[in-house]
Design a protein around this motif. Structure first.
Motif, PDB file in Angstrom:
ATOM      1  N   LEU A  31       0.841  -1.203   0.000  1.00  0.00           N
ATOM      2  CA  LEU A  31       0.000   0.000   0.000  1.00  0.00           C
ATOM      3  C   LEU A  31       0.874   1.251   0.000  1.00  0.00           C
ATOM      4  O   LEU A  31       0.557   2.247  -0.661  1.00  0.00           O
ATOM      5  CB  LEU A  31      -0.943   0.009   1.203  1.00  0.00           C
ATOM      6  CG  LEU A  31      -2.093  -0.992   1.185  1.00  0.00           C
ATOM      7  CD1 LEU A  31      -2.905  -0.887   2.470  1.00  0.00           C
ATOM      8  CD2 LEU A  31      -2.986  -0.777  -0.030  1.00  0.00           C
ATOM      9  N   LEU A  32       1.987   1.210   0.726  1.00  0.00           N
ATOM     10  CA  LEU A  32       2.912   2.338   0.741  1.00  0.00           C
ATOM     11  C   LEU A  32       3.469   2.584  -0.659  1.00  0.00           C
ATOM     12  O   LEU A  32       3.569   3.735  -1.098  1.00  0.00           O
ATOM     13  CB  LEU A  32       4.038   2.068   1.735  1.00  0.00           C
ATOM     14  CG  LEU A  32       5.064   3.182   1.921  1.00  0.00           C
ATOM     15  CD1 LEU A  32       4.397   4.460   2.416  1.00  0.00           C
ATOM     16  CD2 LEU A  32       6.154   2.749   2.894  1.00  0.00           C
ATOM     17  N   ARG A  33       3.813   1.506  -1.364  1.00  0.00           N
ATOM     18  CA  ARG A  33       4.322   1.652  -2.737  1.00  0.00           C
ATOM     19  C   ARG A  33       3.264   2.295  -3.643  1.00  0.00           C
ATOM     20  O   ARG A  33       3.580   3.154  -4.463  1.00  0.00           O
ATOM     21  CB  ARG A  33       4.725   0.287  -3.289  1.00  0.00           C
ATOM     22  CG  ARG A  33       5.981  -0.279  -2.678  1.00  0.00           C
ATOM     23  CD  ARG A  33       6.357  -1.607  -3.328  1.00  0.00           C
ATOM     24  NE  ARG A  33       7.525  -2.167  -2.683  1.00  0.00           N
ATOM     25  CZ  ARG A  33       7.477  -3.064  -1.692  1.00  0.00           C
ATOM     26  NH1 ARG A  33       6.318  -3.501  -1.242  1.00  0.00           N
ATOM     27  NH2 ARG A  33       8.594  -3.513  -1.139  1.00  0.00           N
ATOM     28  N   LEU A  34       2.018   1.871  -3.506  1.00  0.00           N
ATOM     29  CA  LEU A  34       0.948   2.439  -4.334  1.00  0.00           C
ATOM     30  C   LEU A  34       0.682   3.896  -3.968  1.00  0.00           C
ATOM     31  O   LEU A  34       0.431   4.730  -4.852  1.00  0.00           O
ATOM     32  CB  LEU A  34      -0.329   1.605  -4.188  1.00  0.00           C
ATOM     33  CG  LEU A  34      -0.258   0.197  -4.786  1.00  0.00           C
ATOM     34  CD1 LEU A  34      -1.441  -0.648  -4.339  1.00  0.00           C
ATOM     35  CD2 LEU A  34      -0.191   0.265  -6.313  1.00  0.00           C
ATOM     36  N   ASN A  35       0.742   4.224  -2.683  1.00  0.00           N
ATOM     37  CA  ASN A  35       0.536   5.611  -2.259  1.00  0.00           C
ATOM     38  C   ASN A  35       1.653   6.521  -2.770  1.00  0.00           C
ATOM     39  O   ASN A  35       1.402   7.622  -3.264  1.00  0.00           O
ATOM     40  CB  ASN A  35       0.434   5.693  -0.736  1.00  0.00           C
ATOM     41  CG  ASN A  35      -0.885   5.158  -0.224  1.00  0.00           C
ATOM     42  OD1 ASN A  35      -1.909   5.256  -0.894  1.00  0.00           O
ATOM     43  ND2 ASN A  35      -0.871   4.576   0.951  1.00  0.00           N
ATOM     44  N   LEU A  36       2.891   6.055  -2.645  1.00  0.00           N
ATOM     45  CA  LEU A  36       4.006   6.835  -3.177  1.00  0.00           C
ATOM     46  C   LEU A  36       3.901   6.933  -4.697  1.00  0.00           C
ATOM     47  O   LEU A  36       4.228   7.962  -5.287  1.00  0.00           O
ATOM     48  CB  LEU A  36       5.336   6.214  -2.764  1.00  0.00           C
ATOM     49  CG  LEU A  36       5.668   6.295  -1.276  1.00  0.00           C
ATOM     50  CD1 LEU A  36       6.947   5.521  -0.960  1.00  0.00           C
ATOM     51  CD2 LEU A  36       5.792   7.741  -0.821  1.00  0.00           C
ATOM     52  N   GLY A  37       3.402   5.865  -5.319  1.00  0.00           N
ATOM     53  CA  GLY A  37       3.246   5.862  -6.770  1.00  0.00           C
ATOM     54  C   GLY A  37       2.277   6.918  -7.255  1.00  0.00           C
ATOM     55  O   GLY A  37       2.559   7.632  -8.216  1.00  0.00           O
ATOM     56  N   VAL A  38       1.124   7.037  -6.603  1.00  0.00           N
ATOM     57  CA  VAL A  38       0.158   8.035  -7.066  1.00  0.00           C
ATOM     58  C   VAL A  38       0.677   9.442  -6.803  1.00  0.00           C
ATOM     59  O   VAL A  38       0.424  10.372  -7.577  1.00  0.00           O
ATOM     60  CB  VAL A  38      -1.245   7.810  -6.458  1.00  0.00           C
ATOM     61  CG1 VAL A  38      -1.324   8.250  -5.003  1.00  0.00           C
ATOM     62  CG2 VAL A  38      -2.303   8.522  -7.291  1.00  0.00           C
ATOM     63  N   LEU A  50       3.184  10.020  -9.638  1.00  0.00           N
ATOM     64  CA  LEU A  50       2.490  10.141 -10.924  1.00  0.00           C
ATOM     65  C   LEU A  50       1.912  11.534 -11.105  1.00  0.00           C
ATOM     66  O   LEU A  50       2.082  12.152 -12.160  1.00  0.00           O
ATOM     67  CB  LEU A  50       1.381   9.090 -11.021  1.00  0.00           C
ATOM     68  CG  LEU A  50       0.528   9.129 -12.298  1.00  0.00           C
ATOM     69  CD1 LEU A  50       1.379   8.848 -13.529  1.00  0.00           C
ATOM     70  CD2 LEU A  50      -0.623   8.135 -12.201  1.00  0.00           C
ATOM     71  N   HIS A  51       1.246  12.053 -10.082  1.00  0.00           N
ATOM     72  CA  HIS A  51       0.612  13.366 -10.232  1.00  0.00           C
ATOM     73  C   HIS A  51       1.608  14.508 -10.080  1.00  0.00           C
ATOM     74  O   HIS A  51       1.407  15.577 -10.664  1.00  0.00           O
ATOM     75  CB  HIS A  51      -0.572  13.479  -9.285  1.00  0.00           C
ATOM     76  CG  HIS A  51      -1.733  12.673  -9.775  1.00  0.00           C
ATOM     77  ND1 HIS A  51      -1.858  11.322  -9.535  1.00  0.00           N
ATOM     78  CD2 HIS A  51      -2.782  13.007 -10.560  1.00  0.00           C
ATOM     79  CE1 HIS A  51      -2.944  10.875 -10.123  1.00  0.00           C
ATOM     80  NE2 HIS A  51      -3.516  11.869 -10.755  1.00  0.00           N
ATOM     81  N   THR A  52       2.695  14.276  -9.350  1.00  0.00           N
ATOM     82  CA  THR A  52       3.770  15.272  -9.317  1.00  0.00           C
ATOM     83  C   THR A  52       4.383  15.410 -10.706  1.00  0.00           C
ATOM     84  O   THR A  52       4.581  16.520 -11.212  1.00  0.00           O
ATOM     85  CB  THR A  52       4.846  14.868  -8.290  1.00  0.00           C
ATOM     86  OG1 THR A  52       4.261  14.826  -6.988  1.00  0.00           O
ATOM     87  CG2 THR A  52       5.997  15.858  -8.283  1.00  0.00           C
ATOM     88  N   VAL A  53       4.665  14.285 -11.328  1.00  0.00           N
ATOM     89  CA  VAL A  53       5.258  14.288 -12.667  1.00  0.00           C
ATOM     90  C   VAL A  53       4.283  14.879 -13.684  1.00  0.00           C
ATOM     91  O   VAL A  53       4.663  15.698 -14.524  1.00  0.00           O
ATOM     92  CB  VAL A  53       5.678  12.852 -13.067  1.00  0.00           C
ATOM     93  CG1 VAL A  53       6.002  12.761 -14.552  1.00  0.00           C
ATOM     94  CG2 VAL A  53       6.866  12.406 -12.232  1.00  0.00           C
ATOM     95  N   LEU A  71      -2.825  11.632  -1.079  1.00  0.00           N
ATOM     96  CA  LEU A  71      -1.501  11.720  -1.712  1.00  0.00           C
ATOM     97  C   LEU A  71      -1.616  12.085  -3.185  1.00  0.00           C
ATOM     98  O   LEU A  71      -0.727  12.746  -3.730  1.00  0.00           O
ATOM     99  CB  LEU A  71      -0.736  10.417  -1.526  1.00  0.00           C
ATOM    100  CG  LEU A  71      -0.151  10.293  -0.114  1.00  0.00           C
ATOM    101  CD1 LEU A  71       0.347   8.897   0.161  1.00  0.00           C
ATOM    102  CD2 LEU A  71       0.973  11.290   0.088  1.00  0.00           C
ATOM    103  N   GLN A  72      -2.705  11.695  -3.827  1.00  0.00           N
ATOM    104  CA  GLN A  72      -2.932  12.123  -5.213  1.00  0.00           C
ATOM    105  C   GLN A  72      -3.045  13.650  -5.274  1.00  0.00           C
ATOM    106  O   GLN A  72      -2.411  14.301  -6.108  1.00  0.00           O
ATOM    107  CB  GLN A  72      -4.206  11.471  -5.736  1.00  0.00           C
ATOM    108  CG  GLN A  72      -4.552  11.837  -7.166  1.00  0.00           C
ATOM    109  CD  GLN A  72      -5.782  11.085  -7.667  1.00  0.00           C
ATOM    110  OE1 GLN A  72      -6.392  10.302  -6.948  1.00  0.00           O
ATOM    111  NE2 GLN A  72      -6.138  11.312  -8.899  1.00  0.00           N
ATOM    112  N   SER A  73      -3.844  14.223  -4.372  1.00  0.00           N
ATOM    113  CA  SER A  73      -4.007  15.682  -4.339  1.00  0.00           C
ATOM    114  C   SER A  73      -2.710  16.388  -3.969  1.00  0.00           C
ATOM    115  O   SER A  73      -2.358  17.420  -4.556  1.00  0.00           O
ATOM    116  CB  SER A  73      -5.108  16.060  -3.338  1.00  0.00           C
ATOM    117  OG  SER A  73      -6.334  15.494  -3.732  1.00  0.00           O
ATOM    118  N   ALA A 124      12.139   6.976 -12.219  1.00  0.00           N
ATOM    119  CA  ALA A 124      13.092   5.867 -12.049  1.00  0.00           C
ATOM    120  C   ALA A 124      13.051   5.349 -10.613  1.00  0.00           C
ATOM    121  O   ALA A 124      13.059   4.130 -10.385  1.00  0.00           O
ATOM    122  CB  ALA A 124      14.494   6.321 -12.421  1.00  0.00           C
ATOM    123  N   LEU A 125      12.993   6.258  -9.640  1.00  0.00           N
ATOM    124  CA  LEU A 125      12.894   5.839  -8.242  1.00  0.00           C
ATOM    125  C   LEU A 125      11.581   5.111  -7.988  1.00  0.00           C
ATOM    126  O   LEU A 125      11.544   4.093  -7.274  1.00  0.00           O
ATOM    127  CB  LEU A 125      13.012   7.060  -7.323  1.00  0.00           C
ATOM    128  CG  LEU A 125      14.389   7.710  -7.247  1.00  0.00           C
ATOM    129  CD1 LEU A 125      14.325   9.028  -6.474  1.00  0.00           C
ATOM    130  CD2 LEU A 125      15.398   6.766  -6.604  1.00  0.00           C
TER     131      LEU A 125
END
Length: 196
Positions: A10-17, A20-23, A146-148, A179-180
């Motif tokens: 879940l941490l990986r998915l939260n950091l992922g979103v 994604l939205h930062t990028v 985290l998306q927001s 990449a990270l």
């Protein structure tokens, strides 16, 4: 919330979103100017965005096909790799000093939306499936927060980097973030859909 943050996938998915939205928002600080440099006035940018988005929805059929064959992890990692590839491509284009062309920017936008839409469809679904019943609400709330925050960070980071390091520095930073993200997600073991 402590249990949500202690769950590695879940941490990986939260950091992922968040990434994604930062990028996404960071790159939109620079991409419209690149389209203008390529000769497309702002009121005609839809001529690149609309086909790229529509064609990417068609390409998403591949994601669903991979999920049905039990290859969701590969689809997820492939989508992150596509977003990374686009950041590298845009960075190389900015660093080259040549005037960008629509023949390059158009396919890059298509690839970005393929990766972005696949991740937008799969990640919240994975959060819902991977969180236990008692954690599901907190997990989805954390994910949406985290998306927001990613959107906020992307606007701030994109504006600052464009001012201080130019488009090359901006896309270098977004490529590094991707990449990270790819490295952190590599060990994710997604849960497939329950059979009907």
């Amino acid at each position: 919330l402590a249990d949500v943050w202690a769950h590695p996938d879940l941490l990986r998915l939260n950091l992922g979103v968040f990434v994604l939205h930062t990028v996404q928002l960071s790159m939109w600080v620079a991409v419209p100017a690149m389209l203008v440099q390529a000769g497309l006035t702002k009121d005609h940018h839809w001529q690149v965005y609309l086909p790229a988005v529509v064609l990417s929805f068609v390409a998403m059929g591949g994601l669903f096909a991979m999920e049905r064959r039990g290859r969701l992890r590969g689809a997820l990692l492939g989508a992150i790799a596509l977003v990374l590839l686009v950041q590298v491509g845009l960075g190389a284009l900015a660093a080259s000093g040549t005037t960008p062309t629509l023949w390059v920017l158009g396919p890059l936008m298509f690839l970005f939306f393929c990766g972005f839409n696949a991740l937008e469809a799969s990640q919240p679904s994975l959060v819902s499936r991977m969180a236990s019943a008692q954690l599901r609400g907190a997990a989805l709330g954390t994910y949406n927060t985290l998306q927001s925050l990613g959107l906020f960070a992307g606007g701030a980071l994109g504006g600052a980097l464009l001012q201080w390091a130019g488009a090359t520095g901006l896309f270098g930073a977004t490529a590094l973030l991707c990449a990270l993200w790819l490295a952190l997600t590599w060990t994710l073991q997604p849960v497939g859909r329950a059979p009907h």
